[in-house]
Design an enzyme around this catalytic site. Sequence first.
Site, PDB file in Angstrom:
ATOM      1  N   PRO A   1     -13.655 -29.789  27.031  1.00 38.03           N
ATOM      2  CA  PRO A   1     -12.911 -31.004  27.365  1.00 38.03           C
ATOM      3  C   PRO A   1     -11.976 -31.417  26.235  1.00 38.03           C
ATOM      4  O   PRO A   1     -12.281 -31.214  25.055  1.00 38.03           O
ATOM      5  CB  PRO A   1     -14.021 -32.044  27.588  1.00 38.03           C
ATOM      6  CG  PRO A   1     -15.221 -31.237  27.961  1.00 38.03           C
ATOM      7  CD  PRO A   1     -15.112 -29.971  27.161  1.00 38.03           C
TER       8      PRO A   1
ATOM      9  N   SER B   1     -15.277 -32.291   7.735  1.00 36.07           N
ATOM     10  CA  SER B   1     -14.526 -32.363   6.475  1.00 36.07           C
ATOM     11  C   SER B   1     -13.922 -31.015   6.123  1.00 36.07           C
ATOM     12  O   SER B   1     -12.828 -30.935   5.556  1.00 36.07           O
ATOM     13  CB  SER B   1     -15.451 -32.793   5.334  1.00 36.07           C
ATOM     14  OG  SER B   1     -15.655 -34.167   5.305  1.00 36.07           O
TER      15      SER B   1
ATOM     16  N   ASP C   1      -9.881 -37.777  -1.964  1.00 35.46           N
ATOM     17  CA  ASP C   1     -11.300 -37.496  -1.786  1.00 35.46           C
ATOM     18  C   ASP C   1     -12.074 -37.932  -3.029  1.00 35.46           C
ATOM     19  O   ASP C   1     -11.747 -38.938  -3.646  1.00 35.46           O
ATOM     20  CB  ASP C   1     -11.478 -35.998  -1.490  1.00 35.46           C
ATOM     21  CG  ASP C   1     -12.638 -35.726  -0.552  1.00 35.46           C
ATOM     22  OD1 ASP C   1     -13.790 -35.763  -1.016  1.00 35.46           O
ATOM     23  OD2 ASP C   1     -12.391 -35.483   0.639  1.00 35.46           O
TER      24      ASP C   1
ATOM     25  N   HIS D   1     -17.324 -32.785  -3.154  1.00 38.50           N
ATOM     26  CA  HIS D   1     -16.646 -32.761  -1.863  1.00 38.50           C
ATOM     27  C   HIS D   1     -15.153 -32.489  -2.011  1.00 38.50           C
ATOM     28  O   HIS D   1     -14.588 -31.618  -1.332  1.00 38.50           O
ATOM     29  CB  HIS D   1     -16.888 -34.110  -1.168  1.00 38.50           C
ATOM     30  CG  HIS D   1     -16.504 -34.161   0.268  1.00 38.50           C
ATOM     31  ND1 HIS D   1     -15.273 -34.622   0.692  1.00 38.50           N
ATOM     32  CD2 HIS D   1     -17.191 -33.852   1.391  1.00 38.50           C
ATOM     33  CE1 HIS D   1     -15.230 -34.597   2.013  1.00 38.50           C
ATOM     34  NE2 HIS D   1     -16.376 -34.130   2.466  1.00 38.50           N
TER      35      HIS D   1
END
Length: 444
Positions: free
Chosen positions: A370, A331, A124, A156
């Site tokens: 679904p 994420s 990352d 992040h």
Amino acid sequence: MAPGKVSPRARSMATEAANRGEQIPVIVRFCSGHSKAEFHRHSAESAELTAQSVRKDYTLIPAVAMSVRPDEIDELAGMEEVDEVWYDEPVHSVLNSSIVGINVPQVWSTLGIEGEGVTICVLDTGIDVDHPDFAGRLLAVEDFTGVGTVADDYGHGTHIASIAAGSGVASQGLYRGVAPAASLMVAKVLDDRGNGRMSEVMGGIEWAVDNGADVLVLSLSTEDSSDGTDALCTMVNAVVDQGRIVVVAAGNGGPSPYTIGSPGAADGAITVGATIDDGDIAEYSGRGPTADGRIKPEIVAPGSNVTAALSGITRFGAPVDKFYTSVTGSSMAAPHVAGVCALVWSANRSLLPGDVKAILMDTAVDLGRPPNEQGTGRVDALAAVDAAQDALANRPVDSSHSAASPDASADVVSVVTDAQSTGDKPSNTALGCLGAILSLIGVR
């Protein structure tokens, strides 16, 4: 007597204790300008209070913890040096709601498994190596962006690593990661804006494998729908064939179909979509089918408003304090599943990557959506680890994953993180004889 000094809760609990003939635990705070010595001297003059032991003297605030009879509450309040009398409330451990919803705490408390012996590599934007939640946990770090450091200028990567395996020490355990006893490796493959190239990601993947990573987590994606034959997907499949687990975020291209990019389209990857707080599929969560018509993602996990570690050099997400921040995106879902993979492998290391994927899918909670939105459903850590332990007790593992491995000659494309401030049901058949064992133990 100064009854106003007694908190309503202390007064209420004193009444209940009196009815039961019990003592009541209290915390007594002293007025400014008065000392604990005065309190001890004053209480020593009372034959009643002298009989009660002070259990704890505090230094950060002028207070003591002690136990008294209910009828002594007002005597305490009447002392000039006493400012307030609180009830000494019972406390219970509290955890980030995202891991509670997938039954992680039960794995810790009931089975005693926290990811021991498994190494997770986060590929990352780097990591805050000084964050308390990673102290003593980082086995290796490496930069593939050319900046020469793994410092997380974006935030992040730190957040992802924390969700997967943060210790939670800076929050007294409130924001623990899914596998807090797992070891960590970090490959910085994205820059301080969360951007990079497939080549950089692939370099990080090779380094992770060469240095012994067991579970790789990639919360990144290309923008366009992938058919799973590009260079990055090809490498992911090869890594899985070598016995490693690769967990990938489904991306934030939803609610449109055909929004699974690379490496999420890799056949060997465990691709993870995101749920919101009530457990339903997040609108932003990437959806299949893949460009060549395969069902993705395999599974979903919490992705909305997830609180985890904040890099000390950023303001990523919505900070809750100097150590933690809240962020939304698929994420955030992927490292939840990476952590669960570590728990499963801690329970049964004889499982191959295909077995782990099958267990996660077969034990998932069907959300009634679904397959190209939910895969087989929301990950259930406790059910997955139980199934892994049952498989260990009942049979040897004899399975493998066969990933397509075309020539990795696709053009290099931009890779971006996906964090934010319709089809047939996929097969749940386990590889090898795992399906038979899962059927025997009642897992479908």
